[in-house]
Design an enzyme around this catalytic site. Structure first.
Site, PDB file in Angstrom:
ATOM      1  N   LYS A 116       0.902  -0.819  -0.043  1.00 42.46           N
ATOM      2  CA  LYS A 116       0.228  -0.198   0.622  1.00 42.46           C
ATOM      3  C   LYS A 116       1.186   1.395  -0.172  1.00 42.46           C
ATOM      4  O   LYS A 116       0.401   2.138  -1.187  1.00 42.46           O
ATOM      5  CB  LYS A 116      -0.609  -0.355   1.335  1.00 42.46           C
ATOM      6  CG  LYS A 116      -2.156  -0.632   1.119  1.00 42.46           C
ATOM      7  CD  LYS A 116      -3.113  -0.552   2.046  1.00 42.46           C
ATOM      8  CE  LYS A 116      -4.868  -1.315   2.340  1.00 42.46           C
ATOM      9  NZ  LYS A 116      -3.876  -3.045   1.683  1.00 42.46           N
ATOM     10  N   GLU A 200      -4.022   7.551   7.274  1.00 43.85           N
ATOM     11  CA  GLU A 200      -4.253   7.953   5.919  1.00 43.85           C
ATOM     12  C   GLU A 200      -5.497   8.586   6.950  1.00 43.85           C
ATOM     13  O   GLU A 200      -5.751   8.142   8.214  1.00 43.85           O
ATOM     14  CB  GLU A 200      -5.322   7.099   5.419  1.00 43.85           C
ATOM     15  CG  GLU A 200      -4.135   6.418   3.925  1.00 43.85           C
ATOM     16  CD  GLU A 200      -5.005   5.546   3.292  1.00 43.85           C
ATOM     17  OE1 GLU A 200      -6.523   5.928   3.410  1.00 43.85           O
ATOM     18  OE2 GLU A 200      -4.022   5.274   2.492  1.00 43.85           O
ATOM     19  N   HIS A 235     -14.928  -4.359   7.818  1.00 42.92           N
ATOM     20  CA  HIS A 235     -14.019  -3.507   6.259  1.00 42.92           C
ATOM     21  C   HIS A 235     -14.323  -4.566   5.149  1.00 42.92           C
ATOM     22  O   HIS A 235     -13.294  -4.428   4.235  1.00 42.92           O
ATOM     23  CB  HIS A 235     -12.660  -3.200   6.314  1.00 42.92           C
ATOM     24  CG  HIS A 235     -12.202  -2.692   8.180  1.00 42.92           C
ATOM     25  ND1 HIS A 235     -13.498  -0.744   7.762  1.00 42.92           N
ATOM     26  CD2 HIS A 235     -12.482  -2.555   8.523  1.00 42.92           C
ATOM     27  CE1 HIS A 235     -12.790  -0.157   8.999  1.00 42.92           C
ATOM     28  NE2 HIS A 235     -12.762  -0.924   9.830  1.00 42.92           N
ATOM     29  N   ARG A 291      -6.145  -8.910  -9.476  1.00 38.18           N
ATOM     30  CA  ARG A 291      -7.026  -9.279 -10.212  1.00 38.18           C
ATOM     31  C   ARG A 291      -8.041  -9.489  -9.999  1.00 38.18           C
ATOM     32  O   ARG A 291      -8.937  -7.909 -10.339  1.00 38.18           O
ATOM     33  CB  ARG A 291      -6.788 -10.906  -8.485  1.00 38.18           C
ATOM     34  CG  ARG A 291      -7.361 -10.153  -7.275  1.00 38.18           C
ATOM     35  CD  ARG A 291      -7.284 -11.066  -5.857  1.00 38.18           C
ATOM     36  NE  ARG A 291      -7.441 -10.593  -5.118  1.00 38.18           N
ATOM     37  CZ  ARG A 291      -8.860  -9.971  -4.040  1.00 38.18           C
ATOM     38  NH1 ARG A 291      -9.398 -10.346  -4.810  1.00 38.18           N
ATOM     39  NH2 ARG A 291      -8.902  -8.630  -3.177  1.00 38.18           N
TER      40      ARG A 291
END
Length: 652
Positions: A116, A200, A235, A291
């Site tokens: 990430k 973040e 999530h 993917r």
């Protein structure tokens, strides 16, 4: 095109790839663990190879065993599905080294987007907007706390190496940061073998919007429109739809352009999904899944394309079948049917699918499942049991079709999220497209309403199911259920548990059925089993009621909801379970991640005592009341079965 394809996965995606391969005249090879020897994907494939024990780390994650199966079967290509090794750059390299085509992007693209932190840096350099945050290599707790303060709370801690909600923690206040960081690191380490995190800004009402992209080896890259995946729990996505509703044309165009720029920045090939956080007219890059996604069928339903076929053609060296995306036709919505208990924080459920009936597929309804009636839901893999994908001329029609399909589902043997999905699809805010990632939490009271007491109609249906013989004939006079006695008419007492409540029903035989005394009232009932349901006559009114029996449990489905009632021994002495109230056991099989208390330690109600990991979910074992730890029955790292003692409290 390839002649033989190995599918390095299981469940519904393996079944889906096998069916596409068959349509293209490609011979399919499945792999399976010991737990999946009788699985549907094994039965569908032309050939199937065992690759090890049930645990994924010893089977579906074993690159050497999968490559050995590919070489033994003569497979020219491997499709990784999603999950397991699908985003493993080492696996893609190993396939190339063995001379086998990997149906997916190049290893370099997987690596670039698998981190990430690195992917955020790449996207920023490519001009793709990113959420303000910290994506650096310095991981000392004090440095991360300083960066969190710089960004400003609330923030979101995310595992650098993973996805699917693993290692993700929202932090609203500075004093919560240290504990949240420790939990995120622990979960990330267990899931990905890497405890690095990034930080973040935590947006308050974000939507999760993604763009399906495709690229070939000839320099062509296109998008296939948007999907909205905002409705989530833990999530993880629960409902997805295409195209994403209520986006302005300008924002939609910016998302398409940013997704293509993201793919080109890493030399992408094959199917990929670029995910964005959207709030108002602002959109920020979140991550790229290298993917096929679980939700790809909604894109297929509105474009008329087979994305698996596209993957195979690109892997075989062909160019993209189309120079640009066809305009979306209508709207499509997908829900994920899970073996889980929404009332227990979506805790996974295991056991046999004693009854599993889904509606028949149709042009406007697609059903994808990797299990069949009689299969077992095990603790080793993801608890998703099916996807229902509906299409309509517009969003309202698609949701209505999906609601009808959910109403036709019948599941017994495990706890599922079926009722949650039915309420979700019918919710006014869902119909109005008031979407954001907090949807399920914000409307929890309506999506997971408090348990209502079983109405008399449900009690009568359960009683009738208990009274009717298991077969159509009575072979022995002792099996008679009509209350016959040698010296006069008798009665029968039934005790039904409805959650914590209990109902005592006194039934006596009447001329056309039974009289039932319940809670101070008396009703008459009669009926029979017919066409997979009970035809119940209650006080002269005829009802057709789906009823599923699983041992002593009777599941009754009424238009206003379902109830699971359990037959108890009406003559058993009360208080038989008191001795075990302080014993906290594993609710499902799993691995003990942490034991947070010691024997003799005083604990308070709600305190986390231990953490268990099972079926890709972290479960917290909490104290039901104040007490003292009398005994600890396991240690961190232990593998435990359902019912194994975790902690026993005195005074609880």
């Amino acid at each position: 095109m390839f002649r033989t394809l190995l599918i390095a996965n299981r469940g519904e995606i393996a079944c889906r790839v096998i069916r596409t391969a068959r349509r293209l005249g490609i011979r399919s090879v499945a792999v399976f663990s010991e737990a999946d020897a009788g699985a549907q994907h094994v039965a569908l494939a032309d050939e199937a190879h065992p690759i090890g024990p049930a645990r994924a780390s010893e089977s579906y994650l074993r690159i050497d065993r999968i490559l050995a199966a590919a070489q033994a079967s003569g497979a020219e290509a491997i499709h990784p599905g999603y999950g397991f090794l699908s985003e493993n750059a080492g696996f893609a390299e190993a396939c190339a080294g063995a001379g086998i085509a990997f149906v997916g992007p190049p290893p370099e693209a997987i690596r670039a987007m698998g981190s990430k932190a690195e992917s955020k840096q790449l996207m920023e350099a490519a001009g793709v907007p990113i959420v303000p945050g910290y994506h650096g290599e310095e991981q000392a707790e004090a440095h991360l706390a300083h960066q969190a303060a710089r960004i400003g709370f609330p923030i979101l801690i995310k595992a650098s190496a993973g996805g699917g909600g693993k290692g993700m923690r929202p932090v609203l206040r500075a004093e919560e940061f240290a504990a949240a960081l420790a939990g995120a690191r622990r979960e990330a380490k267990a899931a990905f073998g890497d405890d690095r995190v990034l930080l973040e800004r935590y947006l308050q009402r974000p939507r999760h919007v993604e763009v399906q992209v495709f690229a070939d080896r000839h320099g062509n890259t296109i998008h296939l429109h948007t999907r909205d995946c905002s409705v989530q729990r833990r999530h993880q996505k629960v409902l997805e739809e295409a195209p994403a509703p209520d986006l302005s044309p300008a924002l939609r165009a910016r998302l398409h352009e940013a997704a293509i720029a993201a793919a080109r920045a890493v030399g992408y090939v094959s199917a990929g999904t670029v995910e964005f956080i959207v709030e108002g007219e602002d959109a920020f890059f979140m991550e790229m899944n290298t993917r096929l996604q679980v939700e790809h069928p909604v894109t297929e339903m509105v474009t008329g394309l087979d994305l698996v076929e596209w993957q195979l053609r690109i892997a075989a060296g062909e160019a993209l079948p189309l120079p640009e995306a066809p305009a979306p036709h209508g709207h499509s919505v997908e829900v994920r049917l899970y073996a889980e208990d929404p009332a227990a924080d979506f805790r996974p459920s295991t056991g046999p699918l004693r009854r599993f009936a889904l509606p028949d597929p149709a042009p406007d309804l697609r059903i994808e499942s990797g299990v069949r009636q009689g299969d077992a839901i095990t603790p080793f893999y993801d608890p998703m049991i099916a996807k229902l994908v509906a299409w309509g001329g517009d969003r309202e029609a698609a949701l209505a079709r999906l609601g009808t399909a959910l109403d036709a589902c019948r599941i017994a043997g495990i706890t599922s999220n079926l009722g949650f999905l039915q309420r979700l699809v019918a919710h006014p805010a869902m119909r109005a497209a008031e979407l954001d990632t907090g949807f399920a939490t914000r409307f929890a009271a309506e999506l997971q309403p408090p348990r209502r007491p079983a109405p008399v109609l449900a009690l009568a249906a359960a009683a009738l199911e208990a009274l009717l013989p298991a077969t159509g004939t009575v072979a022995d006079p002792w099996d008679r259920r009509d209350g016959w006695r040698l010296q006069g008419q008798g009665s029968q007492l039934l005790l039904l548990a409805d959650g914590e409540a209990q109902h005592r029903l006194r039934l006596s035989h009447a001329a056309s059925g039974w009289r039932m005394a319940v809670e101070g009232a008396e009703v008459t009932l009669a009926g029979q089993r017919q066409d997979g349901a009970l035809h119940l006559v209650l006080d002269g009114v005829v009802h057709r009621i789906p009823v599923l029996r699983d041992g002593e449990a009777i599941q009754v489905m009424l238009p206003e909801g379902g109830w699971t009632l359990r037959l108890l021994d009406p003559y058993a002495p009360p208080g038989g379970e008191v001795a075990g109230q302080g014993r906290l056991a594993a609710p499902i099989p799993g691995r003990v991640v942490q034991v947070l208390v010691k024997e003799g330690e005083s604990v308070s109600r709600g305190q986390v005592l231990a953490v268990l990991e099972a079926m890709k979910t972290e479960l917290r074992i909490t104290a039901p009341a104040d007490g003292v730890v009398a005994h600890i029955g396991c240690a961190a790292g232990d593998t435990v079965e359902e019912g194994t003692e975790i902690v026993t409290l005195a005074g609880a």
